[in-house]
Scaffold this motif. Structure first.
Motif, PDB file in Angstrom:
ATOM      1  N   ASP A 176      45.168  50.408  39.977  1.00 57.42           N
ATOM      2  CA  ASP A 176      46.289  49.825  39.249  1.00 57.42           C
ATOM      3  C   ASP A 176      45.804  48.549  38.564  1.00 57.42           C
ATOM      4  O   ASP A 176      45.487  47.569  39.246  1.00 57.42           O
ATOM      5  N   PRO A 177      45.731  48.511  37.229  1.00 60.77           N
ATOM      6  CA  PRO A 177      45.197  47.325  36.543  1.00 60.77           C
ATOM      7  C   PRO A 177      46.013  46.069  36.786  1.00 60.77           C
ATOM      8  O   PRO A 177      45.446  44.967  36.820  1.00 60.77           O
ATOM      9  N   ASN A 178      47.333  46.181  36.961  1.00 62.53           N
ATOM     10  CA  ASN A 178      48.146  44.994  37.223  1.00 62.53           C
ATOM     11  C   ASN A 178      47.816  44.387  38.590  1.00 62.53           C
ATOM     12  O   ASN A 178      47.687  43.167  38.732  1.00 62.53           O
ATOM     13  N   LYS A 179      47.658  45.251  39.575  1.00 63.69           N
ATOM     14  CA  LYS A 179      47.253  44.761  40.897  1.00 63.69           C
ATOM     15  C   LYS A 179      45.833  44.208  40.844  1.00 63.69           C
ATOM     16  O   LYS A 179      45.502  43.243  41.536  1.00 63.69           O
ATOM     17  N   GLY A 180      45.002  44.830  40.011  1.00 60.54           N
ATOM     18  CA  GLY A 180      43.636  44.348  39.874  1.00 60.54           C
ATOM     19  C   GLY A 180      43.567  42.952  39.290  1.00 60.54           C
ATOM     20  O   GLY A 180      42.756  42.122  39.717  1.00 60.54           O
ATOM     21  N   TYR A 181      44.423  42.676  38.316  1.00 54.38           N
ATOM     22  CA  TYR A 181      44.474  41.338  37.723  1.00 54.38           C
ATOM     23  C   TYR A 181      44.855  40.296  38.771  1.00 54.38           C
ATOM     24  O   TYR A 181      44.243  39.216  38.861  1.00 54.38           O
ATOM     25  N   GLU A 182      45.866  40.606  39.574  1.00 54.80           N
ATOM     26  CA  GLU A 182      46.300  39.683  40.623  1.00 54.80           C
ATOM     27  C   GLU A 182      45.192  39.465  41.650  1.00 54.80           C
ATOM     28  O   GLU A 182      44.945  38.331  42.082  1.00 54.80           O
ATOM     29  N   ALA A 183      44.518  40.535  42.034  1.00 50.60           N
ATOM     30  CA  ALA A 183      43.442  40.403  43.018  1.00 50.60           C
ATOM     31  C   ALA A 183      42.275  39.610  42.456  1.00 50.60           C
ATOM     32  O   ALA A 183      41.672  38.770  43.141  1.00 50.60           O
ATOM     33  N   LEU A 184      41.949  39.861  41.198  1.00 49.31           N
ATOM     34  CA  LEU A 184      40.834  39.159  40.570  1.00 49.31           C
ATOM     35  C   LEU A 184      41.028  37.654  40.602  1.00 49.31           C
ATOM     36  O   LEU A 184      40.098  36.889  40.870  1.00 49.31           O
ATOM     37  N   ASN A 231      43.400  35.923  42.562  1.00 47.40           N
ATOM     38  CA  ASN A 231      43.978  35.303  43.751  1.00 47.40           C
ATOM     39  C   ASN A 231      43.423  35.795  45.077  1.00 47.40           C
ATOM     40  O   ASN A 231      43.657  35.149  46.106  1.00 47.40           O
ATOM     41  N   ALA A 232      42.724  36.923  45.098  1.00 46.24           N
ATOM     42  CA  ALA A 232      42.206  37.444  46.362  1.00 46.24           C
ATOM     43  C   ALA A 232      40.887  36.762  46.722  1.00 46.24           C
ATOM     44  O   ALA A 232      40.069  36.481  45.846  1.00 46.24           O
ATOM     45  N   PRO A 233      40.642  36.520  48.010  1.00 46.07           N
ATOM     46  CA  PRO A 233      39.417  35.818  48.433  1.00 46.07           C
ATOM     47  C   PRO A 233      38.252  36.777  48.678  1.00 46.07           C
ATOM     48  O   PRO A 233      37.804  36.945  49.805  1.00 46.07           O
ATOM     49  N   TYR A 234      37.744  37.417  47.615  1.00 43.41           N
ATOM     50  CA  TYR A 234      36.601  38.298  47.811  1.00 43.41           C
ATOM     51  C   TYR A 234      35.318  37.504  48.031  1.00 43.41           C
ATOM     52  O   TYR A 234      34.309  38.053  48.449  1.00 43.41           O
ATOM     53  N   ILE A 235      35.335  36.223  47.717  1.00 43.39           N
ATOM     54  CA  ILE A 235      34.295  35.299  48.173  1.00 43.39           C
ATOM     55  C   ILE A 235      34.954  34.454  49.265  1.00 43.39           C
ATOM     56  O   ILE A 235      35.952  33.782  49.011  1.00 43.39           O
ATOM     57  N   THR A 236      34.414  34.515  50.479  1.00 45.41           N
ATOM     58  CA  THR A 236      35.116  33.944  51.636  1.00 45.41           C
ATOM     59  C   THR A 236      34.453  32.695  52.192  1.00 45.41           C
ATOM     60  O   THR A 236      34.713  32.313  53.333  1.00 45.41           O
ATOM     61  N   CYS A 237      33.622  32.042  51.407  1.00 45.91           N
ATOM     62  CA  CYS A 237      33.130  30.725  51.815  1.00 45.91           C
ATOM     63  C   CYS A 237      33.086  29.842  50.583  1.00 45.91           C
ATOM     64  O   CYS A 237      33.005  30.324  49.455  1.00 45.91           O
ATOM     65  N   GLY A 238      33.186  28.548  50.800  1.00 40.60           N
ATOM     66  CA  GLY A 238      33.208  27.635  49.676  1.00 40.60           C
ATOM     67  C   GLY A 238      33.401  26.211  50.133  1.00 40.60           C
ATOM     68  O   GLY A 238      33.155  25.854  51.296  1.00 40.60           O
ATOM     69  N   ALA A 284      30.493  49.485  44.328  1.00 41.21           N
ATOM     70  CA  ALA A 284      29.238  48.808  44.045  1.00 41.21           C
ATOM     71  C   ALA A 284      29.424  47.442  43.420  1.00 41.21           C
ATOM     72  O   ALA A 284      28.660  46.521  43.693  1.00 41.21           O
ATOM     73  N   MET A 285      30.435  47.280  42.569  1.00 41.77           N
ATOM     74  CA  MET A 285      30.570  46.011  41.862  1.00 41.77           C
ATOM     75  C   MET A 285      30.950  44.879  42.802  1.00 41.77           C
ATOM     76  O   MET A 285      30.739  43.709  42.498  1.00 41.77           O
ATOM     77  N   MET A 286      31.509  45.216  43.985  1.00 40.30           N
ATOM     78  CA  MET A 286      31.905  44.169  44.917  1.00 40.30           C
ATOM     79  C   MET A 286      30.770  43.731  45.841  1.00 40.30           C
ATOM     80  O   MET A 286      30.995  43.037  46.830  1.00 40.30           O
ATOM     81  N   ALA A 331      39.210  47.983  49.531  1.00 36.60           N
ATOM     82  CA  ALA A 331      40.523  48.624  49.414  1.00 36.60           C
ATOM     83  C   ALA A 331      41.192  48.314  48.080  1.00 36.60           C
ATOM     84  O   ALA A 331      41.931  49.141  47.547  1.00 36.60           O
ATOM     85  N   TYR A 332      40.941  47.116  47.528  1.00 39.37           N
ATOM     86  CA  TYR A 332      41.549  46.789  46.236  1.00 39.37           C
ATOM     87  C   TYR A 332      40.529  46.752  45.099  1.00 39.37           C
ATOM     88  O   TYR A 332      40.876  46.463  43.952  1.00 39.37           O
ATOM     89  N   ALA A 333      39.286  47.084  45.392  1.00 41.76           N
ATOM     90  CA  ALA A 333      38.260  47.109  44.341  1.00 41.76           C
ATOM     91  C   ALA A 333      38.592  48.082  43.211  1.00 41.76           C
ATOM     92  O   ALA A 333      38.358  47.760  42.033  1.00 41.76           O
ATOM     93  N   PRO A 334      39.138  49.271  43.479  1.00 40.17           N
ATOM     94  CA  PRO A 334      39.485  50.148  42.355  1.00 40.17           C
ATOM     95  C   PRO A 334      40.529  49.549  41.420  1.00 40.17           C
ATOM     96  O   PRO A 334      40.535  49.851  40.218  1.00 40.17           O
ATOM     97  N   ASP A 335      41.417  48.706  41.943  1.00 39.30           N
ATOM     98  CA  ASP A 335      42.398  48.048  41.086  1.00 39.30           C
ATOM     99  C   ASP A 335      41.710  47.069  40.138  1.00 39.30           C
ATOM    100  O   ASP A 335      42.063  46.982  38.950  1.00 39.30           O
ATOM    101  N   ILE A 336      40.727  46.334  40.654  1.00 41.07           N
ATOM    102  CA  ILE A 336      39.985  45.392  39.810  1.00 41.07           C
ATOM    103  C   ILE A 336      39.215  46.160  38.736  1.00 41.07           C
ATOM    104  O   ILE A 336      39.199  45.769  37.560  1.00 41.07           O
ATOM    105  N   LEU A 337      38.594  47.268  39.117  1.00 41.40           N
ATOM    106  CA  LEU A 337      37.887  48.081  38.143  1.00 41.40           C
ATOM    107  C   LEU A 337      38.835  48.592  37.064  1.00 41.40           C
ATOM    108  O   LEU A 337      38.503  48.596  35.872  1.00 41.40           O
TER     109      LEU A 337
END
Length: 474
Positions: free
Chosen positions: A48-56, A58-65, A246-248, A266-272
């Motif tokens: 889902d591209p709309n969910k992908g935009y939100e995840a891109l 706001n989601a913490p796919y990088i978990t250190c900082g 792979a992209m994640m 789980a949400y990588a296909p939405d980002i793609l």
């Protein structure tokens, strides 16, 4: 432009291994290569591209900082043009390339997201999906990361800062480029892989396999909107299989176990799906429609066999050209298929990522789709050619050149299609000023050659002019 303090090395991980396509398979650590030529399509998971935009965003796919408390003390207030409206909570106050994340132990962090490398500015406007060609990776980032520790306020924050800074310390020597704008994501990802157990993804302070060489082959960041057409991604079509998985791979900067990356997957296909939904910005200046139509005829006769056709029923051949045919700098492709990267290919194919994706580079480079080509300067996989005009006439390519590294309309050349540049009489070796030396693109350096892709040399000046006008319409 965004303040440099808001970027960190974690931001470039997502540029590496933007692979591709498909079906679940048995995991293997076998090393294999792909032939040059057409790349077949493979099935992808729906998203889902709309969910992908939100995840891109706001989601913490990088978990250190960086702990939020330290960020507030060290970062300047973000410029208005770097803010994206509609982001929730703490993200509303952060620039586009940063995301807020609260760890399971309750520590507030500010982490990088994909847009640090995959969003750029043109005439003061943010273009999501455009490669950021103004990043500066010519210096070691270790000292900057260590310096953040002076602003950490408690033990829990100190532990998170230390985890982040240690990762940067481990990979920083492998991501130093010779030139501003060049991206070291491939080398940096290889350095991360060297510290990861392929089966558990556990981090090892010491390398488990030999790290990559410290010399970095420069890469120009391709735009995301190409992903809608390509059957395999990366310049040498290295990625085959499940692109969303792979992209994640960039998550390995911080993800220390398979469960963490499985949650991201789980949400990588939405980002793609969001990437594939993107469209390039339209040409913003005047256009000679009659000349563009003449250029279309020339383009379809001389260029479409590799780059495809455009319009209501576009055709893209997904073609990888062998090194002998394309003639461009071979370093990046040769490094991937000559055995130097076999240990990293084997790691990927034997890891969680390799369950549904595979690394299988080809000995050449993709002829990319040209949608929005006008805004993607500089050109070739290593960013060695500043304008399309010079790409179509190799006699006009400067041996040494520099540019402003700004993205205003005044810095853009609407005739040559690319960033305005200054040709120089000497390269880096003849320049003592370090601030100016890093801005010089020196095509005599390894991996930096501007040779090859001489297909436009056979066109007449009038034909080239017409093709340039047509390319503005894509």
């Amino acid at each position: 432009m965004p303040n440099a303090k808001t970027s960190s090395v974690a931001s470039i991980v997502f540029t590496a291994f933007l692979l591709a396509a498909c079906e679940s398979r048995e995991r293997t650590n076998a090393v294999s290569y792909s032939p040059a030529g057409p790349v077949p399509a493979e099935q992808q998971r729906p998203g889902d591209p709309n969910k992908g935009y939100e995840a891109l965003l706001n989601a913490p796919y990088i978990t250190c900082g960086m702990p939020y408390s330290a960020y507030k003390q060290t970062a300047s207030a973000p410029e208005p043009m770097t803010l994206i409206l509609g982001r929730p909570g703490r993200n509303a106050e952060l620039p586009y390339n940063l995301t807020a994340y609260t760890t399971p132990k309750g520590v507030e962090l500010v982490v990088n997201n994909c847009l640090s490398c995959h969003a750029g500015f043109f005439a003061g406007k943010l273009v999501i999906g455009l490669g950021n060609e103004n990043l500066d990776f010519t210096e070691d980032r270790t000292a900057a990361a260590e310096g953040v520790g002076a602003y950490v306020e408690d033990e829990a924050e100190a532990a998170e800062w230390r985890r982040w800074a240690d990762r940067i310390r481990a990979i920083a020597p492998y991501m130093i480029t010779d030139t501003m704008g060049a991206n070291p994501a491939i080398n940096m990802t290889f350095a991360l892989i060297a510290h990861r157990n392929p089966e558990t993804l556990a981090w090892s302070p010491e390398p488990l396999i030999e790290p990559p060489p410290k010399s970095v082959a420069p890469v120009s960041i391709p735009p995301w909107w190409r992903m809608a057409k390509k059957n395999a991604l990366f310049y040498n079509a290295e990625g085959r299989g499940d692109l969303a998985r792979a992209m994640m791979v960039g998550a390995i900067f911080c993800a220390d176990d398979v469960d963490t990356v499985r949650n991201i997957d789980a949400y990588a296909p939405d980002i793609l799906a969001y990437f594939a939904s993107l469209k390039p910005p339209p040409w913003p200046f005047g256009l000679d429609g009659k000349l563009a139509e003449q250029g279309r005829a020339v383009f379809e006769r001389t260029c479409s066999g590799c780059h495809g056709t455009y319009g209501e029923q576009p055709i893209y051949p997904n073609l990888v050209l062998g090194l002998d045919e394309i003639g461009t700098d071979p370093v990046l492709a040769q490094h991937a298929v000559g055995g130097a990267s076999d240990r990293f290919i084997a790691w990927f194919n034997g890891s969680y990522y390799g369950e549904t994706a595979r690394a299988a580079p080809a000995p050449g480079y993709f002829a990319p789709p040209l949608d929005g080509i006008w805004i993607t300067a500089p050109y070739l996989h290593n960013g060695s050619v500043p304008t399309i005009e010079a790409l179509l006439d190799s006699s006009k390519r400067p041996k040494y050149w520099t540019r402003s590294y700004e993205s205003s309309a005044a810095d853009y050349d609407p005739v040559g299609l690319g960033w305005r540049y200054t040709a120089l009489g000497q390269g880096k070796a003849g320049t003592d000023d370090l601030r100016e030396r890093k801005k010089i693109y020196d095509t005599t350096l390894p991996g930096h050659s501007n040779a090859g892709h001489v297909f436009g040399d056979g066109l007449s000046p009038e034909e080239r002019k017409a093709v340039l006008e047509y390319l503005k319409t894509l």
